[in-house]
Design a protein around this motif. Sequence first.
Motif, PDB file in Angstrom:
ATOM      1  N   LEU A   6      51.613  44.863   8.853  1.00 47.46           N
ATOM      2  CA  LEU A   6      52.487  45.805   8.117  1.00 47.46           C
ATOM      3  C   LEU A   6      51.665  47.017   8.365  1.00 47.46           C
ATOM      4  CD1 LEU A   6      52.504  43.779   4.563  1.00 47.46           C
ATOM      5  CD2 LEU A   6      54.551  44.385   6.104  1.00 47.46           C
ATOM      6  N   GLY A   8      53.685  50.073   7.993  1.00 48.16           N
ATOM      7  CA  GLY A   8      54.836  51.153   7.500  1.00 48.16           C
ATOM      8  C   GLY A   8      54.639  52.041   6.516  1.00 48.16           C
ATOM      9  N   ASN A 105      47.710  43.043   6.519  1.00 49.39           N
ATOM     10  CA  ASN A 105      47.961  44.617   6.344  1.00 49.39           C
ATOM     11  C   ASN A 105      47.326  45.648   7.353  1.00 49.39           C
ATOM     12  OD1 ASN A 105      48.701  44.160   3.668  1.00 49.39           O
ATOM     13  ND2 ASN A 105      46.981  44.687   2.654  1.00 49.39           N
TER      14      ASN A 105
HETATM   15  P1  GTP Z   1      48.186  54.609   0.757  1.00 45.69           P
HETATM   16  O1  GTP Z   1      49.288  55.442   0.760  1.00 45.69           O
HETATM   17  O2  GTP Z   1      46.952  55.322   1.102  1.00 45.69           O
HETATM   18  O3  GTP Z   1      48.180  53.583  -0.314  1.00 45.69           O
HETATM   19  O4  GTP Z   1      48.262  53.710   1.987  1.00 45.69           O
HETATM   20  P2  GTP Z   1      49.487  52.629   2.604  1.00 45.69           P
HETATM   21  O5  GTP Z   1      50.744  52.578   1.672  1.00 45.69           O
HETATM   22  O6  GTP Z   1      49.726  53.030   4.110  1.00 45.69           O
HETATM   23  O7  GTP Z   1      48.615  51.318   2.599  1.00 45.69           O
HETATM   24  P3  GTP Z   1      48.511  50.237   1.198  1.00 45.69           P
HETATM   25  O8  GTP Z   1      47.115  49.773   1.415  1.00 45.69           O
HETATM   26  O9  GTP Z   1      49.189  50.740   0.183  1.00 45.69           O
HETATM   27  O10 GTP Z   1      49.538  49.049   2.100  1.00 45.69           O
HETATM   28  C1  GTP Z   1      48.891  47.977   2.825  1.00 45.69           C
HETATM   29  C2  GTP Z   1      49.486  47.946   4.068  1.00 45.69           C
HETATM   30  O11 GTP Z   1      50.941  47.551   3.902  1.00 45.69           O
HETATM   31  C3  GTP Z   1      49.311  49.005   5.104  1.00 45.69           C
HETATM   32  O12 GTP Z   1      48.749  48.542   6.188  1.00 45.69           O
HETATM   33  C4  GTP Z   1      50.515  49.522   4.984  1.00 45.69           C
HETATM   34  O13 GTP Z   1      50.853  50.586   6.293  1.00 45.69           O
HETATM   35  C5  GTP Z   1      51.472  48.647   4.894  1.00 45.69           C
HETATM   36  N1  GTP Z   1      52.551  49.094   4.004  1.00 45.69           N
HETATM   37  C6  GTP Z   1      52.730  49.700   2.913  1.00 45.69           C
HETATM   38  N2  GTP Z   1      54.071  49.975   2.401  1.00 45.69           N
HETATM   39  C7  GTP Z   1      54.759  49.724   3.224  1.00 45.69           C
HETATM   40  C8  GTP Z   1      56.272  49.668   3.446  1.00 45.69           C
HETATM   41  O14 GTP Z   1      57.171  50.221   2.740  1.00 45.69           O
HETATM   42  N3  GTP Z   1      56.776  49.190   4.559  1.00 45.69           N
HETATM   43  C9  GTP Z   1      56.114  48.500   5.694  1.00 45.69           C
HETATM   44  N4  GTP Z   1      56.442  48.092   6.713  1.00 45.69           N
HETATM   45  N5  GTP Z   1      54.622  48.502   5.595  1.00 45.69           N
HETATM   46  C10 GTP Z   1      54.007  49.003   4.314  1.00 45.69           C
END
Ligand code: GTP
Length: 366
Positions: A6, A8, A105
């Motif tokens: 993930l 995105g 992640n």
């Molecule tokens: P913050 O905005 O700082 O919370 O970062 P983030 O949204 O990039 O990361 P978060 O820790 O919230 O999400 C965990 C993982 O999921 C990260 O590697 C993100 O890139 C991924 N991720 C989060 N939201 C999405 C999404 O809507 N689509 C996809 N494909 N990946 C996501």
Amino acid sequence: MKAIVLVGGQGSRLRPITYDVPKAMVPLRNRPFMAFMVEFLRAGGLGGAVLSLGYLPDPIQEYFDGRNLDGFSIDYAVEDRALGTAGGIKNAEEYLDGGPVVVVNGDVLSGVRLSEAIAKHKESDALATITLTSVEDPTAYGLVEVDHDMLVRRFLEKPAADEVTTNLINAGIYVLEPEVLNMIPAGREFSIEREIFPYLQAEGRLRAYVSSSYWKDIGTPRSYLAASHDVLSGAVGAGESFDFLQVAPSAEIGKGVKVLPPVSVAPGCVLENGATVGGRSSLGRGCRIGEDAIVEGSILFDGAEVETGAVVRGSIIGPGARVGQDAIVRGLSVLGARCVVGEGNVLDQGVRINPGVVLPPRSMSF
Ligand code: GTP
């Protein structure tokens, strides 16, 4: 078996760096984070990954396009709007072979024994296995309580200190049966952590694999800098020997320059007379460190400049950013791409400067 990675998300906690560089591509010891991710998945015995992309996908695709990964396959599933963690998994489904899948992640640097987690999952009747790791201060995280035979009992979101019952947190590495993907609605925003795992937990079909291996997420300036220090110090990886004084032959090193390992100095860097590049620093391609300037424990992205007499300590300097003469940037400050800190400014205590901002010189008179 494949992984869905993930990658995105917007990486908002790592702004202003992530306005220009996706979190998945930030450098650690001058290699993009995704290179570590591929090594981690290969070490776990996986044959390929589907990258679930959304925000800033191009630099990630450009890095992998045409790259020889010795048979490890890379596919891309790009979202046109954010689908959340579960939505991003569902969007990648067409590239899978119908068996169980690993989901990671895309901001987790770890030495978790993935093959062991997969084997434990297969031995069980769980629909999903979630990897847990222990942290010193659990109050900043979502905690996961498990029972004696590793069934997940409860999720606790960012508890107060007196509510802490465990220090195990979700490590962002899962093994999922195909049935789990069938539970996710296609084409809409959905969260694996908030909408799928609690359901599986209530059904008694969510197990935990507790890992004591290295684990750090790179999602905040503090944790990204700490991960960079760990990679430079050799604390991450399979213990293979590497050069703690990684200075590219094309780097120009002036007279009286001090370079203290562990460091990584990329090609095309110029270290002018009397400059000091202190331990646990990494300098990207084409950085210039001026005369008598000091850089310690910091990450400089490609083309960053630190002018004569300036000091950068424990901070992150974005691509093409410039720290002016005699300026001081310290205390986990973060400069966005191409910004300029004028002569004599002092930035401290986690100050963040947005890309392109120019701070005028500060009078040096006392
Ligand atoms: P913050 O905005 O700082 O919370 O970062 P983030 O949204 O990039 O990361 P978060 O820790 O919230 O999400 C965990 C993982 O999921 C990260 O590697 C993100 O890139 C991924 N991720 C989060 N939201 C999405 C999404 O809507 N689509 C996809 N494909 N990946 C996501």
